[in-house]
Design a protein around this motif. Structure first.
Motif, short mmCIF file in Angstrom:
data_model
loop_
_atom_site.label_atom_id
_atom_site.label_comp_id
_atom_site.label_asym_id
_atom_site.label_seq_id
_atom_site.Cartn_x
_atom_site.Cartn_y
_atom_site.Cartn_z
N GLN A 1 0.67 -1.09 0.03
CA GLN A 1 0.05 -0.02 0.14
C GLN A 1 0.74 1.49 -0.06
O GLN A 1 0.58 2.01 -0.67
CB GLN A 1 -0.99 -0.12 1.29
CG GLN A 1 -2.06 -0.95 1.10
CD GLN A 1 -3.04 -1.10 2.31
OE1 GLN A 1 -2.93 -0.17 3.22
NE2 GLN A 1 -3.40 -2.36 2.41
N VAL A 2 1.89 1.39 0.67
CA VAL A 2 2.79 2.31 0.55
C VAL A 2 3.34 2.45 -0.79
O VAL A 2 3.35 3.65 -1.32
CB VAL A 2 4.04 2.13 1.78
CG1 VAL A 2 5.03 3.33 1.65
CG2 VAL A 2 3.40 2.36 3.21
N GLU A 3 3.99 1.49 -1.18
CA GLU A 3 4.51 1.49 -2.38
C GLU A 3 3.46 1.98 -3.56
O GLU A 3 3.95 2.64 -4.53
CB GLU A 3 5.24 0.07 -2.91
CG GLU A 3 5.47 0.06 -4.27
CD GLU A 3 6.62 -0.91 -4.61
OE1 GLU A 3 6.52 -2.04 -3.69
OE2 GLU A 3 7.23 -0.93 -5.80
N ARG A 4 2.30 1.49 -3.45
CA ARG A 4 1.25 1.91 -4.28
C ARG A 4 1.00 3.25 -4.37
O ARG A 4 1.14 4.27 -5.17
CB ARG A 4 0.13 1.16 -4.17
CG ARG A 4 -1.11 1.33 -5.27
CD ARG A 4 -2.36 0.81 -4.74
NE ARG A 4 -2.14 -0.50 -4.43
CZ ARG A 4 -3.13 -1.23 -3.30
NH1 ARG A 4 -4.13 -0.60 -3.00
NH2 ARG A 4 -2.99 -2.47 -2.89
N ALA A 5 0.82 3.92 -2.97
CA ALA A 5 0.63 5.42 -2.65
C ALA A 5 1.76 6.22 -3.22
O ALA A 5 1.53 7.32 -3.86
CB ALA A 5 0.40 5.51 -1.30
N ALA B 1 -0.57 0.04 -10.10
CA ALA B 1 -1.22 0.93 -8.81
C ALA B 1 -2.55 1.57 -9.21
O ALA B 1 -3.31 1.65 -8.20
CB ALA B 1 0.08 1.79 -8.71
N LEU B 2 -2.45 2.29 -10.24
CA LEU B 2 -3.62 3.17 -10.62
C LEU B 2 -4.92 2.21 -10.43
O LEU B 2 -5.90 2.67 -10.01
CB LEU B 2 -3.51 3.81 -11.73
CG LEU B 2 -4.34 4.81 -12.18
CD1 LEU B 2 -4.42 5.88 -11.20
CD2 LEU B 2 -3.93 5.64 -13.61
N VAL B 3 -4.79 1.06 -11.32
CA VAL B 3 -5.83 0.20 -11.42
C VAL B 3 -6.31 -0.37 -10.01
O VAL B 3 -7.53 -0.25 -9.73
CB VAL B 3 -5.60 -0.97 -12.38
CG1 VAL B 3 -6.55 -2.32 -12.29
CG2 VAL B 3 -5.53 -0.55 -13.64
N SER B 4 -5.35 -0.77 -9.17
CA SER B 4 -5.73 -1.25 -8.07
C SER B 4 -6.48 -0.34 -7.10
O SER B 4 -7.30 -0.47 -6.59
CB SER B 4 -4.35 -1.67 -7.14
OG SER B 4 -4.82 -1.90 -5.87
N ALA B 5 -6.13 0.99 -7.22
CA ALA B 5 -6.69 1.89 -6.27
C ALA B 5 -8.35 2.17 -7.00
O ALA B 5 -9.12 2.34 -6.29
CB ALA B 5 -6.05 3.44 -6.57
N ALA B 6 -8.18 2.25 -8.21
CA ALA B 6 -9.60 2.51 -8.92
C ALA B 6 -10.49 1.23 -8.40
O ALA B 6 -11.70 1.32 -8.18
CB ALA B 6 -9.63 2.50 -10.41
N LEU B 7 -10.01 0.01 -8.66
CA LEU B 7 -10.73 -1.10 -8.28
C LEU B 7 -11.31 -1.20 -6.70
O LEU B 7 -12.32 -1.53 -6.24
CB LEU B 7 -10.07 -2.30 -8.34
CG LEU B 7 -10.05 -3.03 -9.87
CD1 LEU B 7 -9.13 -4.17 -10.02
CD2 LEU B 7 -11.56 -3.38 -9.93
N HIS B 8 -10.39 -0.54 -5.71
CA HIS B 8 -10.62 -0.40 -4.62
C HIS B 8 -11.95 0.56 -4.20
O HIS B 8 -12.91 0.26 -3.51
CB HIS B 8 -9.49 0.03 -3.65
CG HIS B 8 -9.80 0.13 -2.02
ND1 HIS B 8 -10.09 1.44 -1.74
CD2 HIS B 8 -9.95 -0.68 -1.26
CE1 HIS B 8 -10.24 1.17 -0.48
NE2 HIS B 8 -10.16 -0.05 -0.09
N ASP B 9 -11.74 1.38 -4.96
CA ASP B 9 -12.73 2.63 -4.92
C ASP B 9 -14.27 1.96 -5.28
O ASP B 9 -15.09 2.05 -4.73
CB ASP B 9 -12.45 3.79 -5.89
CG ASP B 9 -11.47 4.66 -5.02
OD1 ASP B 9 -10.84 4.34 -3.98
OD2 ASP B 9 -10.89 5.60 -5.72
N LEU B 10 -13.96 1.13 -6.55
CA LEU B 10 -15.26 0.53 -6.85
C LEU B 10 -15.73 -0.28 -6.02
O LEU B 10 -17.14 -0.33 -5.75
CB LEU B 10 -14.98 -0.15 -8.32
CG LEU B 10 -16.11 -0.83 -8.98
CD1 LEU B 10 -17.04 -0.15 -9.68
CD2 LEU B 10 -15.53 -2.22 -9.77
#
Lengths: 129, 129, 129, 129
Positions: C21-25, D115-124
DNA sequence: GTGGTCTAGACCACA
DNA sequence: GTGGTCTAGACCACT
Protein backbone atom coordinates in the motif's frame (compact mmCIF):
# COMPACT_ATOMS: atom_id res chain seq x y z
CA UNK A 1 41.37 18.03 20.25
CA UNK A 2 40.09 14.48 20.01
CA UNK A 3 37.62 13.87 17.21
CA UNK A 4 34.86 11.29 16.98
CA UNK A 5 33.54 9.61 13.85
CA UNK A 6 30.79 7.14 12.98
CA UNK A 7 31.08 3.79 11.33
CA UNK A 8 27.85 3.49 9.48
CA UNK A 9 27.03 -0.14 8.87
CA UNK A 10 28.63 -1.65 11.92
CA UNK A 11 25.42 -2.01 13.92
CA UNK A 12 27.11 -0.77 17.07
CA UNK A 13 24.85 1.77 18.82
CA UNK A 14 26.17 5.33 18.52
CA UNK A 15 26.81 5.86 22.20
CA UNK A 16 28.95 2.70 22.28
CA UNK A 17 30.93 3.82 19.27
CA UNK A 18 31.91 6.94 21.16
CA UNK A 19 32.96 4.87 24.15
CA UNK A 20 34.95 2.44 22.07
CA UNK A 21 36.74 5.24 20.24
CA UNK A 22 37.94 6.79 23.43
CA UNK A 23 39.06 3.44 24.73
CA UNK A 24 40.88 2.72 21.49
CA UNK A 25 42.57 6.13 21.48
CA UNK A 26 43.75 5.58 25.02
CA UNK A 27 45.16 2.18 24.06
CA UNK A 28 46.97 3.77 21.13
CA UNK A 29 48.42 6.48 23.30
CA UNK A 30 46.57 9.14 21.35
CA UNK A 31 44.80 10.15 24.52
CA UNK A 32 46.64 10.43 27.80
CA UNK A 33 45.53 10.98 31.36
CA UNK A 34 44.51 14.59 31.82
CA UNK A 35 43.54 15.21 28.20
CA UNK A 36 40.25 17.01 27.80
CA UNK A 37 37.52 15.45 25.70
CA UNK A 38 35.35 17.71 23.57
CA UNK A 39 32.27 19.01 25.34
CA UNK A 40 28.93 17.30 24.98
CA UNK A 41 27.66 20.22 22.94
CA UNK A 42 30.61 20.15 20.57
CA UNK A 43 30.22 16.44 19.93
CA UNK A 44 26.45 16.64 19.57
CA UNK A 45 26.72 19.49 17.09
CA UNK A 46 29.61 17.98 15.18
CA UNK A 47 28.06 14.56 14.75
CA UNK A 48 24.45 15.65 14.46
CA UNK A 49 23.25 13.50 17.32
CA UNK A 50 21.31 14.15 20.46
CA UNK A 51 23.32 15.57 23.40
CA UNK A 52 21.79 12.86 25.59
CA UNK A 53 23.49 10.22 23.48
CA UNK A 54 26.85 11.87 24.09
CA UNK A 55 26.07 12.22 27.77
CA UNK A 56 25.31 8.53 27.95
CA UNK A 57 28.66 7.73 26.37
CA UNK A 58 30.52 9.99 28.80
CA UNK A 59 28.68 8.46 31.72
CA UNK A 60 29.71 5.03 30.46
CA UNK A 61 33.33 6.21 30.22
CA UNK A 62 33.17 7.35 33.83
CA UNK A 63 31.69 4.02 34.77
CA UNK A 64 34.63 2.27 33.11
CA UNK A 65 37.08 4.55 34.86
CA UNK A 66 38.37 5.96 31.61
CA UNK A 67 37.21 9.52 32.02
CA UNK A 68 35.91 11.87 34.68
CA UNK A 69 33.62 14.87 34.28
CA UNK A 70 34.60 17.97 36.25
CA UNK A 71 31.51 20.17 36.42
CA UNK A 72 32.02 23.47 34.67
CA UNK A 73 35.37 22.43 33.25
CA UNK A 74 34.76 19.51 30.93
CA UNK A 75 35.45 15.79 30.77
CA UNK A 76 38.97 14.54 31.21
CA UNK A 77 40.75 11.28 30.47
CA UNK A 78 41.58 9.45 33.65
CA UNK A 79 43.55 6.40 32.72
CA UNK A 80 46.52 5.67 30.61
CA UNK A 81 47.46 2.31 29.20
CA UNK A 82 51.16 2.24 29.86
CA UNK A 83 51.82 -0.01 26.95
CA UNK A 84 54.58 0.25 24.41
CA UNK A 85 56.84 3.21 23.97
CA UNK A 86 56.16 5.45 21.03
CA UNK A 87 59.00 4.18 18.92
CA UNK A 88 58.06 0.53 19.20
CA UNK A 89 54.46 1.27 18.42
CA UNK A 90 55.35 3.30 15.33
CA UNK A 91 57.51 0.47 14.13
CA UNK A 92 54.69 -2.04 14.49
CA UNK A 93 52.25 0.25 12.81
CA UNK A 94 54.59 0.67 9.89
CA UNK A 95 54.77 -3.09 9.51
CA UNK A 96 51.01 -3.33 9.53
CA UNK A 97 50.64 -0.57 6.99
CA UNK A 98 53.07 -2.38 4.76
CA UNK A 99 51.02 -5.55 4.97
CA UNK A 100 47.88 -3.60 4.19
CA UNK A 101 49.48 -2.12 1.11
CA UNK A 102 50.47 -5.57 -0.07
CA UNK A 103 46.96 -6.85 0.41
CA UNK A 104 45.54 -3.87 -1.38
CA UNK A 105 47.88 -4.34 -4.32
CA UNK A 106 46.94 -8.02 -4.49
CA UNK A 107 43.44 -6.89 -5.37
CA UNK A 108 41.58 -7.11 -2.06
CA UNK A 109 39.10 -4.36 -1.39
CA UNK A 110 38.91 -2.85 2.11
CA UNK A 111 35.98 -5.09 3.08
CA UNK A 112 37.86 -8.21 2.01
CA UNK A 113 40.82 -7.07 4.05
CA UNK A 114 38.63 -6.33 7.04
CA UNK A 115 37.21 -9.85 6.79
CA UNK A 116 40.65 -11.41 6.68
CA UNK A 117 41.90 -9.28 9.56
CA UNK A 118 38.84 -10.04 11.60
CA UNK A 119 39.34 -13.76 11.13
CA UNK A 120 43.01 -13.54 12.05
CA UNK A 121 42.23 -11.50 15.15
CA UNK A 122 39.65 -14.03 16.17
CA UNK A 123 42.19 -16.82 15.85
CA UNK A 124 44.63 -14.78 17.89
CA UNK A 125 42.14 -14.37 20.71
CA UNK A 126 41.41 -18.07 20.73
CA UNK A 127 45.08 -18.87 21.05
CA UNK A 128 45.56 -16.25 23.79
CA UNK A 129 42.47 -16.51 25.93
CA UNK B 1 29.05 -27.28 8.03
CA UNK B 2 29.45 -23.58 8.77
CA UNK B 3 29.65 -22.62 12.44
CA UNK B 4 28.63 -19.42 14.13
CA UNK B 5 30.08 -17.83 17.24
CA UNK B 6 29.32 -14.79 19.37
CA UNK B 7 31.52 -11.89 20.32
CA UNK B 8 30.33 -10.85 23.70
CA UNK B 9 31.16 -7.25 24.40
CA UNK B 10 31.06 -5.83 20.91
CA UNK B 11 27.63 -4.26 21.24
CA UNK B 12 26.62 -5.62 17.85
CA UNK B 13 23.17 -7.22 18.07
CA UNK B 14 23.27 -11.01 17.80
CA UNK B 15 21.33 -11.23 14.56
CA UNK B 16 23.79 -8.82 12.93
CA UNK B 17 26.74 -10.85 14.14
CA UNK B 18 25.32 -13.84 12.32
CA UNK B 19 24.88 -11.77 9.18
CA UNK B 20 28.39 -10.36 9.37
CA UNK B 21 29.89 -13.79 9.92
CA UNK B 22 28.28 -15.19 6.81
CA UNK B 23 29.33 -12.18 4.80
CA UNK B 24 32.86 -12.50 6.10
CA UNK B 25 33.01 -16.21 5.32
CA UNK B 26 31.78 -15.57 1.81
CA UNK B 27 34.44 -12.91 1.36
CA UNK B 28 37.07 -15.31 2.61
CA UNK B 29 35.93 -18.03 0.25
CA UNK B 30 34.96 -20.27 3.16
CA UNK B 31 31.39 -20.28 1.91
CA UNK B 32 30.56 -20.63 -1.75
CA UNK B 33 27.38 -20.31 -3.79
CA UNK B 34 25.21 -23.36 -3.23
CA UNK B 35 26.54 -24.17 0.23
CA UNK B 36 23.85 -24.90 2.76
CA UNK B 37 23.79 -22.92 5.98
CA UNK B 38 22.83 -24.69 9.19
CA UNK B 39 19.08 -24.76 9.71
CA UNK B 40 17.40 -22.13 11.81
CA UNK B 41 16.76 -24.66 14.51
CA UNK B 42 20.31 -25.95 14.60
CA UNK B 43 21.70 -22.46 15.03
CA UNK B 44 19.09 -21.55 17.62
CA UNK B 45 19.85 -24.68 19.64
CA UNK B 46 23.62 -24.43 19.21
CA UNK B 47 23.89 -20.80 20.25
CA UNK B 48 21.09 -20.79 22.78
CA UNK B 49 19.16 -18.01 21.09
CA UNK B 50 15.65 -17.74 19.80
CA UNK B 51 14.89 -19.23 16.36
CA UNK B 52 13.32 -15.92 15.35
CA UNK B 53 16.63 -14.17 15.89
CA UNK B 54 18.28 -16.59 13.50
CA UNK B 55 15.42 -16.20 11.05
CA UNK B 56 15.87 -12.47 11.15
CA UNK B 57 19.54 -12.86 10.30
CA UNK B 58 18.75 -15.20 7.42
CA UNK B 59 16.13 -12.79 6.10
CA UNK B 60 18.67 -10.00 6.21
CA UNK B 61 21.11 -12.18 4.29
CA UNK B 62 18.41 -12.70 1.73
CA UNK B 63 17.89 -8.96 1.45
CA UNK B 64 21.59 -8.53 0.84
CA UNK B 65 21.52 -11.17 -1.87
CA UNK B 66 23.91 -13.40 0.04
CA UNK B 67 21.58 -16.29 0.82
CA UNK B 68 18.20 -17.64 -0.12
CA UNK B 69 15.81 -19.67 2.00
CA UNK B 70 14.11 -22.58 0.27
CA UNK B 71 11.12 -23.65 2.34
CA UNK B 72 11.37 -27.24 3.36
CA UNK B 73 14.96 -27.52 2.19
CA UNK B 74 17.10 -25.09 4.07
CA UNK B 75 18.96 -21.84 3.50
CA UNK B 76 21.61 -21.64 0.82
CA UNK B 77 24.43 -19.28 -0.02
CA UNK B 78 23.69 -17.38 -3.18
CA UNK B 79 26.66 -15.25 -3.98
CA UNK B 80 30.33 -15.83 -4.29
CA UNK B 81 33.02 -13.22 -4.11
CA UNK B 82 35.40 -14.47 -6.73
CA UNK B 83 38.27 -12.59 -5.26
CA UNK B 84 41.75 -13.91 -4.81
CA UNK B 85 42.80 -17.44 -5.50
CA UNK B 86 43.41 -19.67 -2.55
CA UNK B 87 47.17 -19.54 -2.75
CA UNK B 88 47.41 -15.76 -2.78
CA UNK B 89 45.03 -15.48 0.11
CA UNK B 90 46.94 -17.99 2.20
CA UNK B 91 50.13 -16.09 1.52
CA UNK B 92 48.61 -12.82 2.68
CA UNK B 93 47.14 -14.44 5.72
CA UNK B 94 50.51 -15.85 6.63
CA UNK B 95 52.02 -12.40 6.43
CA UNK B 96 49.33 -11.04 8.68
CA UNK B 97 49.79 -13.81 11.20
CA UNK B 98 53.47 -13.08 11.26
CA UNK B 99 52.84 -9.43 12.01
CA UNK B 100 50.39 -10.40 14.75
CA UNK B 101 53.02 -12.60 16.33
CA UNK B 102 55.51 -9.77 16.28
CA UNK B 103 53.03 -7.41 17.91
CA UNK B 104 52.18 -10.02 20.52
CA UNK B 105 55.84 -10.58 21.35
CA UNK B 106 56.37 -6.84 21.64
CA UNK B 107 54.00 -6.93 24.57
CA UNK B 108 50.69 -5.81 23.10
CA UNK B 109 47.62 -7.60 24.38
CA UNK B 110 44.89 -8.61 21.91
CA UNK B 111 42.83 -5.51 22.67
CA UNK B 112 45.80 -3.23 22.02
CA UNK B 113 46.38 -5.01 18.75
CA UNK B 114 42.72 -4.74 17.82
CA UNK B 115 42.87 -1.01 18.48
CA UNK B 116 45.92 -0.58 16.33
CA UNK B 117 44.47 -2.66 13.52
CA UNK B 118 41.19 -0.83 13.70
CA UNK B 119 42.93 2.50 13.36
CA UNK B 120 45.00 1.29 10.44
CA UNK B 121 41.93 -0.08 8.69
CA UNK B 122 40.18 3.20 9.20
CA UNK B 123 43.06 5.05 7.60
CA UNK B 124 43.00 2.58 4.73
CA UNK B 125 39.34 3.24 4.06
CA UNK B 126 39.88 6.96 4.09
CA UNK B 127 42.65 6.65 1.53
CA UNK B 128 40.58 4.31 -0.63
CA UNK B 129 37.09 5.71 -0.55
CA UNK C 1 -2.05 11.26 7.44
CA UNK C 2 -1.75 8.11 5.37
CA UNK C 3 -4.26 5.37 6.14
CA UNK C 4 -3.90 1.63 5.76
CA UNK C 5 -6.60 -0.92 5.05
CA UNK C 6 -6.80 -4.70 4.76
CA UNK C 7 -8.00 -6.83 1.91
CA UNK C 8 -9.37 -9.88 3.56
CA UNK C 9 -9.36 -12.85 1.22
CA UNK C 10 -6.36 -12.00 -0.91
CA UNK C 11 -4.00 -14.40 0.84
CA UNK C 12 -1.31 -11.73 1.00
CA UNK C 13 0.22 -11.61 4.48
CA UNK C 14 -0.75 -8.47 6.42
CA UNK C 15 2.76 -7.06 6.65
CA UNK C 16 3.09 -7.30 2.86
CA UNK C 17 -0.21 -5.57 2.35
CA UNK C 18 1.10 -2.62 4.32
CA UNK C 19 4.24 -2.59 2.21
CA UNK C 20 2.33 -2.78 -1.04
CA UNK C 21 0.00 0.00 0.00
CA UNK C 22 2.83 2.37 0.73
CA UNK C 23 4.52 1.47 -2.53
CA UNK C 24 1.28 2.02 -4.40
CA UNK C 25 0.66 5.37 -2.73
CA UNK C 26 4.15 6.49 -3.60
CA UNK C 27 3.61 5.46 -7.21
CA UNK C 28 0.35 7.37 -7.27
CA UNK C 29 1.95 10.46 -5.86
CA UNK C 30 -0.19 10.28 -2.73
CA UNK C 31 2.94 9.97 -0.64
CA UNK C 32 6.00 12.06 -1.31
CA UNK C 33 9.56 12.04 -0.01
CA UNK C 34 9.61 13.44 3.51
CA UNK C 35 6.05 12.51 4.39
CA UNK C 36 5.70 10.89 7.76
CA UNK C 37 3.99 7.52 7.97
CA UNK C 38 1.76 6.80 10.95
CA UNK C 39 3.71 5.48 13.91
CA UNK C 40 4.02 1.78 14.50
CA UNK C 41 1.74 2.05 17.47
CA UNK C 42 -0.94 4.02 15.65
CA UNK C 43 -1.11 1.48 12.87
CA UNK C 44 -1.08 -1.43 15.28
CA UNK C 45 -3.93 0.08 17.29
CA UNK C 46 -5.91 1.20 14.26
CA UNK C 47 -5.76 -2.09 12.42
CA UNK C 48 -5.84 -4.35 15.46
CA UNK C 49 -2.59 -6.10 14.63
CA UNK C 50 0.62 -6.60 16.52
CA UNK C 51 3.15 -3.73 16.52
CA UNK C 52 5.82 -6.17 15.39
CA UNK C 53 3.88 -6.88 12.23
CA UNK C 54 3.87 -3.18 11.42
CA UNK C 55 7.52 -2.95 12.31
CA UNK C 56 8.28 -5.76 9.92
CA UNK C 57 6.47 -3.92 7.15
CA UNK C 58 8.37 -0.72 7.89
CA UNK C 59 11.66 -2.59 7.90
CA UNK C 60 10.81 -4.08 4.53
CA UNK C 61 10.03 -0.61 3.21
CA UNK C 62 13.43 0.45 4.43
CA UNK C 63 15.05 -2.42 2.59
CA UNK C 64 13.27 -1.36 -0.57
CA UNK C 65 14.51 2.19 -0.10
CA UNK C 66 10.99 3.53 0.17
CA UNK C 67 11.03 4.66 3.79
CA UNK C 68 13.43 5.27 6.63
CA UNK C 69 12.83 4.97 10.34
CA UNK C 70 14.31 7.71 12.50
CA UNK C 71 14.40 6.52 16.11
CA UNK C 72 12.42 8.76 18.34
CA UNK C 73 10.93 10.67 15.45
CA UNK C 74 8.94 8.33 13.28
CA UNK C 75 9.13 6.69 9.88
CA UNK C 76 9.45 8.82 6.78
CA UNK C 77 8.97 8.28 3.07
CA UNK C 78 12.28 8.38 1.28
CA UNK C 79 11.63 8.03 -2.41
CA UNK C 80 9.39 9.75 -4.84
CA UNK C 81 8.34 8.38 -8.19
CA UNK C 82 8.40 11.52 -10.25
CA UNK C 83 6.15 10.06 -12.85
CA UNK C 84 3.24 11.82 -14.43
CA UNK C 85 2.05 15.26 -13.48
CA UNK C 86 -1.13 15.50 -11.49
CA UNK C 87 -3.29 16.59 -14.38
CA UNK C 88 -2.30 13.77 -16.70
CA UNK C 89 -2.82 11.22 -13.97
CA UNK C 90 -6.28 12.54 -13.12
CA UNK C 91 -7.21 12.37 -16.78
CA UNK C 92 -6.14 8.74 -17.03
CA UNK C 93 -7.90 7.85 -13.84
CA UNK C 94 -11.09 9.43 -15.16
CA UNK C 95 -10.84 7.31 -18.29
CA UNK C 96 -10.41 4.19 -16.19
CA UNK C 97 -13.33 5.05 -13.96
CA UNK C 98 -15.45 5.52 -17.02
CA UNK C 99 -14.52 2.10 -18.29
CA UNK C 100 -15.28 0.58 -14.90
CA UNK C 101 -18.72 2.16 -14.94
CA UNK C 102 -19.39 0.73 -18.37
CA UNK C 103 -18.35 -2.73 -17.22
CA UNK C 104 -20.47 -2.42 -14.11
CA UNK C 105 -23.52 -1.40 -16.14
CA UNK C 106 -22.96 -4.31 -18.50
CA UNK C 107 -23.62 -6.56 -15.55
CA UNK C 108 -20.16 -7.57 -14.36
CA UNK C 109 -19.69 -7.79 -10.62
CA UNK C 110 -16.51 -6.41 -9.05
CA UNK C 111 -14.87 -9.83 -8.98
CA UNK C 112 -15.55 -10.37 -12.68
CA UNK C 113 -14.08 -6.99 -13.40
CA UNK C 114 -11.05 -7.72 -11.26
CA UNK C 115 -10.52 -10.96 -13.19
CA UNK C 116 -10.73 -9.19 -16.52
CA UNK C 117 -8.42 -6.42 -15.40
CA UNK C 118 -5.96 -8.89 -13.96
CA UNK C 119 -5.82 -10.79 -17.25
CA UNK C 120 -5.35 -7.60 -19.24
CA UNK C 121 -2.56 -6.44 -16.91
CA UNK C 122 -0.86 -9.78 -17.28
CA UNK C 123 -0.97 -9.49 -21.05
CA UNK C 124 0.43 -5.98 -20.77
CA UNK C 125 3.37 -7.16 -18.72
CA UNK C 126 4.12 -9.91 -21.20
CA UNK C 127 4.17 -7.43 -24.05
CA UNK C 128 6.33 -4.98 -22.08
CA UNK C 129 8.85 -7.11 -20.29
CA UNK D 1 -5.27 -27.18 -22.00
CA UNK D 2 -5.34 -24.65 -19.18
CA UNK D 3 -1.96 -23.30 -18.15
CA UNK D 4 -0.83 -21.97 -14.79
CA UNK D 5 1.74 -19.30 -14.15
CA UNK D 6 3.36 -17.69 -11.11
CA UNK D 7 3.42 -14.07 -10.10
CA UNK D 8 6.67 -13.72 -8.33
CA UNK D 9 6.55 -10.80 -5.96
CA UNK D 10 2.89 -10.88 -5.07
CA UNK D 11 3.33 -12.64 -1.75
CA UNK D 12 0.37 -14.90 -2.40
CA UNK D 13 1.23 -18.50 -1.48
CA UNK D 14 1.70 -20.73 -4.52
CA UNK D 15 -1.23 -23.02 -3.82
CA UNK D 16 -3.53 -19.99 -3.58
CA UNK D 17 -2.26 -18.60 -6.84
CA UNK D 18 -3.32 -21.80 -8.57
CA UNK D 19 -6.76 -21.57 -6.99
CA UNK D 20 -7.18 -17.93 -7.91
CA UNK D 21 -6.14 -18.56 -11.49
CA UNK D 22 -8.77 -21.21 -11.98
CA UNK D 23 -11.38 -19.01 -10.41
CA UNK D 24 -10.37 -16.12 -12.62
CA UNK D 25 -10.41 -18.26 -15.75
CA UNK D 26 -13.88 -19.49 -14.90
CA UNK D 27 -15.05 -15.90 -14.42
CA UNK D 28 -13.58 -14.98 -17.78
CA UNK D 29 -15.27 -17.87 -19.51
CA UNK D 30 -11.91 -19.38 -20.41
CA UNK D 31 -12.81 -22.45 -18.42
CA UNK D 32 -16.28 -23.97 -18.59
CA UNK D 33 -18.03 -26.73 -16.70
CA UNK D 34 -16.64 -30.07 -17.77
CA UNK D 35 -13.23 -28.79 -18.84
CA UNK D 36 -10.39 -30.92 -17.60
CA UNK D 37 -7.62 -29.33 -15.59
CA UNK D 38 -4.04 -30.51 -16.09
CA UNK D 39 -3.05 -33.41 -13.87
CA UNK D 40 -1.21 -32.82 -10.63
CA UNK D 41 1.92 -34.33 -12.14
CA UNK D 42 1.80 -32.09 -15.19
CA UNK D 43 1.41 -28.97 -13.08
CA UNK D 44 4.08 -30.03 -10.60
CA UNK D 45 6.55 -30.75 -13.38
CA UNK D 46 5.68 -27.68 -15.43
CA UNK D 47 5.98 -25.23 -12.55
CA UNK D 48 8.75 -26.97 -10.63
CA UNK D 49 6.79 -27.24 -7.43
CA UNK D 50 5.90 -30.08 -5.14
CA UNK D 51 2.91 -32.23 -6.18
CA UNK D 52 1.51 -31.77 -2.68
CA UNK D 53 1.19 -28.07 -3.32
CA UNK D 54 -0.85 -28.72 -6.44
CA UNK D 55 -2.94 -31.27 -4.60
CA UNK D 56 -3.70 -28.72 -1.91
CA UNK D 57 -4.87 -26.26 -4.55
CA UNK D 58 -7.12 -28.84 -6.20
CA UNK D 59 -8.56 -29.79 -2.84
CA UNK D 60 -9.30 -26.14 -2.17
CA UNK D 61 -11.01 -25.87 -5.57
CA UNK D 62 -13.21 -28.82 -4.66
CA UNK D 63 -13.94 -27.18 -1.35
CA UNK D 64 -15.06 -24.04 -3.17
CA UNK D 65 -17.20 -26.10 -5.53
CA UNK D 66 -15.21 -24.98 -8.55
CA UNK D 67 -13.75 -28.33 -9.54
CA UNK D 68 -14.17 -32.01 -8.82
CA UNK D 69 -11.61 -34.77 -8.99
CA UNK D 70 -12.72 -37.99 -10.65
CA UNK D 71 -10.32 -40.70 -9.55
CA UNK D 72 -8.40 -42.12 -12.43
CA UNK D 73 -9.73 -39.58 -14.87
CA UNK D 74 -8.52 -36.18 -13.75
CA UNK D 75 -9.90 -33.01 -12.24
CA UNK D 76 -12.78 -31.26 -13.93
CA UNK D 77 -14.28 -27.80 -13.70
CA UNK D 78 -17.65 -27.93 -12.04
CA UNK D 79 -19.08 -24.47 -12.15
CA UNK D 80 -19.62 -21.87 -14.75
CA UNK D 81 -20.19 -18.21 -14.11
CA UNK D 82 -22.99 -17.46 -16.50
CA UNK D 83 -21.97 -13.89 -16.90
CA UNK D 84 -21.76 -11.88 -20.06
CA UNK D 85 -21.97 -13.27 -23.53
CA UNK D 86 -18.76 -13.55 -25.45
CA UNK D 87 -19.37 -10.56 -27.66
CA UNK D 88 -20.06 -8.15 -24.83
CA UNK D 89 -17.03 -9.31 -22.94
CA UNK D 90 -14.75 -8.91 -25.94
CA UNK D 91 -16.04 -5.41 -26.39
CA UNK D 92 -15.30 -4.47 -22.81
CA UNK D 93 -11.89 -6.02 -22.98
CA UNK D 94 -11.11 -4.03 -26.08
CA UNK D 95 -12.05 -0.84 -24.26
CA UNK D 96 -9.78 -1.78 -21.37
CA UNK D 97 -6.89 -2.59 -23.67
CA UNK D 98 -7.33 0.76 -25.32
CA UNK D 99 -7.13 2.50 -21.97
CA UNK D 100 -4.04 0.54 -21.06
CA UNK D 101 -2.39 1.59 -24.28
CA UNK D 102 -3.18 5.21 -23.55
CA UNK D 103 -1.70 4.91 -20.07
CA UNK D 104 1.37 3.19 -21.43
CA UNK D 105 1.90 5.90 -24.04
CA UNK D 106 1.50 8.57 -21.36
CA UNK D 107 4.65 7.16 -19.82
CA UNK D 108 3.36 4.94 -17.02
CA UNK D 109 5.23 1.72 -16.47
CA UNK D 110 3.27 -1.48 -15.79
CA UNK D 111 3.71 -1.14 -12.03
CA UNK D 112 2.40 2.41 -12.06
CA UNK D 113 -0.58 1.24 -14.07
CA UNK D 114 -1.18 -1.63 -11.69
CA UNK D 115 -1.13 0.82 -8.79
CA UNK D 116 -3.66 3.08 -10.47
CA UNK D 117 -5.91 0.19 -11.42
CA UNK D 118 -5.70 -1.27 -7.95
CA UNK D 119 -6.76 2.04 -6.42
CA UNK D 120 -9.66 2.41 -8.85
CA UNK D 121 -10.81 -1.15 -8.19
CA UNK D 122 -10.68 -0.50 -4.50
CA UNK D 123 -12.84 2.58 -4.89
CA UNK D 124 -15.26 0.56 -7.01
CA UNK D 125 -15.63 -2.06 -4.33
CA UNK D 126 -16.27 0.57 -1.70
CA UNK D 127 -19.04 2.10 -3.79
CA UNK D 128 -20.54 -1.32 -4.50
CA UNK D 129 -20.28 -3.21 -1.28
C1' DG E 1 7.29 8.26 23.36
C1' DT E 2 9.69 6.67 18.98
C1' DG E 3 11.78 2.91 16.45
C1' DG E 4 14.62 -1.52 17.16
C1' DT E 5 15.94 -5.97 19.23
C1' DC E 6 15.01 -10.18 21.56
C1' DT E 7 12.23 -13.90 23.47
C1' DA E 8 8.48 -17.34 23.56
C1' DG E 9 5.37 -19.95 21.36
C1' DA E 10 1.44 -20.85 17.89
C1' DC E 11 0.32 -21.80 13.27
C1' DC E 12 0.95 -22.04 8.17
C1' DA E 13 3.15 -23.27 3.60
C1' DC E 14 6.25 -26.24 1.37
C1' DA E 15 9.11 -30.57 0.36
C1' DG F 1 11.01 -31.23 9.33
C1' DT F 2 12.14 -26.61 6.99
C1' DG F 3 11.47 -21.83 6.40
C1' DG F 4 7.88 -17.99 7.11
C1' DT F 5 4.25 -15.32 9.48
C1' DC F 6 1.95 -13.60 13.46
C1' DT F 7 1.24 -12.62 18.31
C1' DA F 8 2.54 -11.10 23.03
C1' DG F 9 5.31 -8.73 25.81
C1' DA F 10 10.02 -7.23 27.74
C1' DC F 11 13.82 -4.25 27.26
C1' DC F 12 17.01 -1.02 24.89
C1' DA F 13 18.59 3.13 22.11
C1' DC F 14 17.50 7.61 20.62
C1' DT F 15 15.01 12.20 20.57
Amino acid sequence: MFRFRFEGGSGVPPYLQLVQQVERAVRLGELRAGDRLPTVKEVAAGMVINPNTVLKAYRELEHRGLAKGRPGKGTFVEREFTGLDEEKRAELRAGLTEWLTTARRAGMDPDDIAALVSAALHDLREENP
